[in-house]
Scaffold this active site. Structure first.
Site, PDB file in Angstrom:
ATOM      1  N   GLY A  68     -87.303  33.961   8.249  1.00  0.00           N
ATOM      2  CA  GLY A  68     -86.316  34.610   7.396  1.00  0.00           C
ATOM      3  C   GLY A  68     -84.956  34.575   8.063  1.00  0.00           C
ATOM      4  O   GLY A  68     -84.858  34.407   9.277  1.00  0.00           O
ATOM      5  N   GLN A  73     -76.508  37.571   9.721  1.00  0.00           N
ATOM      6  CA  GLN A  73     -76.887  36.883  10.959  1.00  0.00           C
ATOM      7  C   GLN A  73     -76.069  35.616  11.189  1.00  0.00           C
ATOM      8  O   GLN A  73     -76.042  35.101  12.309  1.00  0.00           O
ATOM      9  CB  GLN A  73     -78.374  36.520  10.947  1.00  0.00           C
ATOM     10  CG  GLN A  73     -79.318  37.705  11.181  1.00  0.00           C
ATOM     11  CD  GLN A  73     -80.746  37.262  11.250  1.00  0.00           C
ATOM     12  OE1 GLN A  73     -81.364  36.971  10.214  1.00  0.00           O
ATOM     13  NE2 GLN A  73     -81.288  37.189  12.451  1.00  0.00           N
ATOM     14  N   CYS A 118     -86.453  38.731  16.719  1.00  0.00           N
ATOM     15  CA  CYS A 118     -85.313  38.509  15.828  1.00  0.00           C
ATOM     16  C   CYS A 118     -84.452  37.390  16.417  1.00  0.00           C
ATOM     17  O   CYS A 118     -84.238  37.358  17.636  1.00  0.00           O
ATOM     18  CB  CYS A 118     -84.489  39.797  15.720  1.00  0.00           C
ATOM     19  SG  CYS A 118     -83.080  39.669  14.598  1.00  0.00           S
ATOM     20  N   LEU A 119     -83.994  36.492  15.546  1.00  0.00           N
ATOM     21  CA  LEU A 119     -83.171  35.382  16.044  1.00  0.00           C
ATOM     22  C   LEU A 119     -81.834  35.877  16.588  1.00  0.00           C
ATOM     23  O   LEU A 119     -81.147  35.160  17.308  1.00  0.00           O
ATOM     24  CB  LEU A 119     -82.930  34.355  14.928  1.00  0.00           C
ATOM     25  CG  LEU A 119     -84.182  33.607  14.438  1.00  0.00           C
ATOM     26  CD1 LEU A 119     -83.831  32.659  13.306  1.00  0.00           C
ATOM     27  CD2 LEU A 119     -84.869  32.871  15.577  1.00  0.00           C
ATOM     28  N   HIS A 161     -87.851  43.162   7.004  1.00  0.00           N
ATOM     29  CA  HIS A 161     -87.017  42.819   8.167  1.00  0.00           C
ATOM     30  C   HIS A 161     -85.648  42.319   7.709  1.00  0.00           C
ATOM     31  O   HIS A 161     -84.605  42.706   8.257  1.00  0.00           O
ATOM     32  CB  HIS A 161     -87.743  41.749   9.019  1.00  0.00           C
ATOM     33  CG  HIS A 161     -87.005  41.309  10.239  1.00  0.00           C
ATOM     34  ND1 HIS A 161     -87.391  41.637  11.518  1.00  0.00           N
ATOM     35  CD2 HIS A 161     -85.898  40.523  10.378  1.00  0.00           C
ATOM     36  CE1 HIS A 161     -86.537  41.085  12.397  1.00  0.00           C
ATOM     37  NE2 HIS A 161     -85.633  40.413  11.728  1.00  0.00           N
ATOM     38  N   GLU A 162     -85.650  41.465   6.656  1.00  0.00           N
ATOM     39  CA  GLU A 162     -84.370  40.895   6.168  1.00  0.00           C
ATOM     40  C   GLU A 162     -83.527  41.926   5.440  1.00  0.00           C
ATOM     41  O   GLU A 162     -82.312  41.999   5.652  1.00  0.00           O
ATOM     42  CB  GLU A 162     -84.635  39.691   5.248  1.00  0.00           C
ATOM     43  CG  GLU A 162     -85.427  38.541   5.876  1.00  0.00           C
ATOM     44  CD  GLU A 162     -84.983  38.190   7.276  1.00  0.00           C
ATOM     45  OE1 GLU A 162     -85.843  37.875   8.113  1.00  0.00           O
ATOM     46  OE2 GLU A 162     -83.772  38.270   7.566  1.00  0.00           O
ATOM     47  N   HIS A 165     -81.755  44.029   7.819  1.00  0.00           N
ATOM     48  CA  HIS A 165     -80.531  43.399   8.351  1.00  0.00           C
ATOM     49  C   HIS A 165     -79.350  43.671   7.429  1.00  0.00           C
ATOM     50  O   HIS A 165     -78.241  43.988   7.877  1.00  0.00           O
ATOM     51  CB  HIS A 165     -80.694  41.875   8.496  1.00  0.00           C
ATOM     52  CG  HIS A 165     -81.280  41.427   9.799  1.00  0.00           C
ATOM     53  ND1 HIS A 165     -80.794  41.803  11.024  1.00  0.00           N
ATOM     54  CD2 HIS A 165     -82.314  40.587  10.056  1.00  0.00           C
ATOM     55  CE1 HIS A 165     -81.511  41.227  11.983  1.00  0.00           C
ATOM     56  NE2 HIS A 165     -82.433  40.491  11.426  1.00  0.00           N
TER      57      HIS A 165
HETATM   58  O1  LIG Z   1     -83.953  38.121  10.454  1.00  0.00           O
HETATM   59  C1  LIG Z   1     -84.635  37.111  10.645  1.00  0.00           C
HETATM   60  N1  LIG Z   1     -85.001  36.738  11.862  1.00  0.00           N
HETATM   61  O2  LIG Z   1     -84.473  37.392  12.903  1.00  0.00           O
HETATM   62  C2  LIG Z   1     -86.022  35.738  12.119  1.00  0.00           C
HETATM   63  C3  LIG Z   1     -87.349  36.436  12.408  1.00  0.00           C
HETATM   64  C4  LIG Z   1     -87.852  37.163  11.174  1.00  0.00           C
HETATM   65  C5  LIG Z   1     -89.294  37.695  11.316  1.00  0.00           C
HETATM   66  C6  LIG Z   1     -89.525  38.663  12.495  1.00  0.00           C
HETATM   67  C7  LIG Z   1     -90.675  39.539  12.054  1.00  0.00           C
HETATM   68  C8  LIG Z   1     -90.723  39.504  10.565  1.00  0.00           C
HETATM   69  C9  LIG Z   1     -89.679  38.526  10.087  1.00  0.00           C
HETATM   70  C10 LIG Z   1     -88.332  35.370  12.859  1.00  0.00           C
HETATM   71  O3  LIG Z   1     -88.771  34.586  12.049  1.00  0.00           O
HETATM   72  N2  LIG Z   1     -88.697  35.291  14.174  1.00  0.00           N
HETATM   73  N3  LIG Z   1     -88.184  36.152  15.074  1.00  0.00           N
HETATM   74  C11 LIG Z   1     -87.920  35.629  16.442  1.00  0.00           C
HETATM   75  C12 LIG Z   1     -88.682  34.428  16.823  1.00  0.00           C
HETATM   76  C13 LIG Z   1     -89.951  34.311  16.064  1.00  0.00           C
HETATM   77  C14 LIG Z   1     -89.766  34.383  14.575  1.00  0.00           C
HETATM   78  C15 LIG Z   1     -91.047  34.853  13.921  1.00  0.00           C
HETATM   79  O4  LIG Z   1     -91.293  36.030  13.893  1.00  0.00           O
HETATM   80  N4  LIG Z   1     -91.812  33.903  13.357  1.00  0.00           N
HETATM   81  C16 LIG Z   1     -93.024  34.124  12.718  1.00  0.00           C
HETATM   82  C17 LIG Z   1     -93.560  35.399  12.471  1.00  0.00           C
HETATM   83  C18 LIG Z   1     -94.786  35.489  11.802  1.00  0.00           C
HETATM   84  C19 LIG Z   1     -95.421  34.344  11.408  1.00  0.00           C
HETATM   85  C20 LIG Z   1     -94.834  33.112  11.678  1.00  0.00           C
HETATM   86  N5  LIG Z   1     -93.641  33.020  12.325  1.00  0.00           N
HETATM   87 NI    NI Z   2     -83.913  39.345  12.379  1.00  0.00          NI
END
Ligand SMILES: O=CN(O)C[C@@H](CC1CCCC1)C(=O)N1NCCC[C@H]1C(=O)Nc1ccccn1
Ligand code: NI
Length: 191
Positions: A68, A73, A118-119, A161-162, A165
């Site tokens: 997401g 962001q 979170c990215l 989560h989104e 944000h």
């Molecule tokens: O706001 C948006 N962001 O910050 C990107 C985040 C959003 C997710 C975090 C938890 C729920 C939404 C993101 O995707 N990540 N966070 C950092 C690196 C890993 C990656 C991730 O959690 N991947 C993932 C999770 C479950 C299944 C498959 N892949």
């Molecule tokens: Ni995030």
């Protein structure tokens, strides 16, 4: 036209990191019908998520995998986000939505077993992030059409989560300070 045109390749250095006030901003509603610019930005955000999950492109562009991404962001004070999640069967579920509102939610909670990242956060923050297990969301798609989505499982967590944000909330705001791995009795863990 903003920098984020549909053919612009979003990279990690386009993603703002914690400390930037835009991540603590309640973002502004987007005007409907969507401008060409806002449509292109959403397409660019979705493409980033697809690239970030592609074994070749994620390496080529040095991308952290993401499911997401919210507009703030990438530094935009706009109430819009993109989601790209592959389910267990390998089907991809993609969304580009604006002005989302959670219109109802379950009392029961759920958590990602591995916690959340979170990215925009370049550090691990251990702990369970309690979320509603099921949510009903009203939002608008690229054509300005109203959509109502009933979500559960991973998709429900990603959307929360989104939408957090877009309200200036970070995942770690929800982690219990005294006991980060505290679980209330009625929680179901999603791995
Ligand atoms: O706001 C948006 N962001 O910050 C990107 C985040 C959003 C997710 C975090 C938890 C729920 C939404 C993101 O995707 N990540 N966070 C950092 C690196 C890993 C990656 C991730 O959690 N991947 C993932 C999770 C479950 C299944 C498959 N892949
Ligand atoms: Ni995030």
């Amino acid at each position: 036209m903003s920098k984020f045109t549909a053919d612009y390749i979003l990279k990690m250095n386009d993603i703002v990191r914690e400390g930037d006030p835009i991540l603590r901003t309640v973002t502004k509603e987007v005007e409907l019908p969507l401008s060409k610019e806002d449509k292109e930005t959403l397409l660019c955000m979705l493409q980033f998520l697809k690239n970030s999950q592609d074994p070749v492109l994620s390496k080529k562009y040095h991308l952290r995998g993401g499911v997401g991404l919210s507009a703030n962001q990438i530094g935009l004070d706009k109430r819009m986000f993109a989601v790209y999640v592959k389910d267990e069967e390998g089907n991809a579920h993609e969304y580009m939505l604006v002005n989302p509102k959670i219109i109802s939610h379950s009392v029961t909670k759920s958590y990602l077993a591995d916690g959340e990242g979170c990215l925009s956060v370049d550090r691990p923050v251990p702990g369970f992030v309690p979320r509603s297990e099921r949510i009903k969301v009203r939002a608008y798609d690229l054509d300005g059409k109203e959509v109502v989505l009933r979500l559960k499982g991973l998709m429900s967590i990603v959307f929360q989560h989104e939408i957090d944000h877009l309200n200036g909330i970070m995942f770690y705001d929800h982690i219990n300070k005294e006991n980060p791995f505290k679980l209330p009795e009625d929680a179901s863990i999603k791995s």
